[in-house]
Design an enzyme around this catalytic site. Structure first.
Site, PDB file in Angstrom:
ATOM      1  N   HIS A 227       3.640  -2.115   3.775  1.00 35.30           N
ATOM      2  CA  HIS A 227       3.632  -0.694   3.429  1.00 35.30           C
ATOM      3  C   HIS A 227       5.060  -0.272   3.087  1.00 35.30           C
ATOM      4  CE1 HIS A 227      -0.178  -0.999   5.630  1.00 35.30           C
ATOM      5  NE2 HIS A 227      -0.550   0.103   4.992  1.00 35.30           N
TER       6      HIS A 227
ATOM      7  N   ASP B  66       0.856  -1.188   0.000  1.00 33.32           N
ATOM      8  CA  ASP B  66       0.000   0.000   0.000  1.00 33.32           C
ATOM      9  C   ASP B  66       0.891   1.235   0.000  1.00 33.32           C
ATOM     10  OD1 ASP B  66      -2.134  -1.671   0.059  1.00 33.32           O
ATOM     11  OD2 ASP B  66      -2.946  -0.985   1.976  1.00 33.32           O
TER      12      ASP B  66
END
Length: 257
Positions: A214, A65
């Protein structure tokens, strides 16, 4: 008058915008099994969404992400390129505007760009038309910037969803891509070293895992090469979400030809 007010309130409470919100989550499984997501599984499956590869094959899928850039995505891409491992990067409008060269590099090196919305809203609190606008802005920006001219996978901001947003996304041509492995890795001021990231992933690993990471995490960037090497030693291969989608949507005999 009282009856009229009651009917208006009832209408709004029953409208799609006010449908109850769900937050994707599950109890971690550290025994090599797919985590039990309970009632969420049938909910997303009904709309062609997924959180894992159900084939039982020893394949894992890296997904990242990307809400903003912290300086570690280049290192992540370097490792993926050297190791020849595909990934999917879910980007926001902020990321596209602030790191266009990295978005271009992702596509150029064979990775998939997924839609993480333009401004990272809670989809369960906005209308279908607003959700479409959020998704269209990302898709258009990626099309203008790269050679990727289609966008299939959606990861909802904050992992928040409900039956309405699942249905809307499918109507708009998207498939929800959730995950079966994740940990708290996004707190940039509380990084704990590469072994923390490595151990969190390996403790939860299982066949068909969709791994959420992430790229703002220094720990992840430093752990990635070791993760890939260890997974290969354990007999795992690496797939793209396109591979997973083919397995999910096509009958098994066709996939195995």
């Amino acid at each position: 008058m009282t009856k009229y007010i009651f009917m208006v309130v009832l209408f709004f409470l029953c409208s799609p915008i006010f449908a109850s919100a769900e937050g994707w989550g599950f109890e971690k499984d550290k025994n090599g099994n797919t985590p039990d997501v309970g009632r969420y599984g049938p909910m997303i499956d009904e709309h062609d969404g997924f959180f894992v590869d159900q084939s039982g094959e020893k394949v894992v899928y890296f997904t990242f992400d990307n809400g903003y850039e912290q300086g570690y995505t280049d290192e992540v891409l370097n490792v993926l390129k050297e190791q020849q491992v595909p990934a999917t990067f879910f980007v926001t409008g902020h990321y596209i505007n602030s790191a266009p060269d990295l978005v271009k590099r992702m596509v150029k090196e064979g990775h998939i760009i997924g839609n993480h919305s333009w401004s990272h809203p809670d989809f369960t609190k906005i209308s279908k038309s607003k959700m479409k606008q959020e998704l269209d802005q990302v898709q258009t920006a990626v099309e203008d910037l790269t050679d990727q001219k289609a966008m299939t996978f959606l990861r909802p901001p904050r992992g928040t969803f409900n039956t309405n947003t699942l249905e809307w996304a499918r109507e708009l041509g998207y498939i929800h891509a959730f995950w079966s492995i994740a940990f708290v890795d996004w707190e940039t001021n509380h990084q704990k070293g590469w072994e923390y990231a490595f151990n969190n992933v390996m403790e939860q690993i299982h066949p068909g895992a969709v791994i959420l990471l992430h790229t703002v995490s220094e720990d992840n960037a430093e752990a990635l090469d070791n993760l890939i090497n260890e997974l290969r030693m354990r007999g795992y291969q690496f797939g793209s979400l396109n591979d997973l989608l083919v397995k999910k949507l096509l009958p098994f005999p066709i996939v195995s030809l």
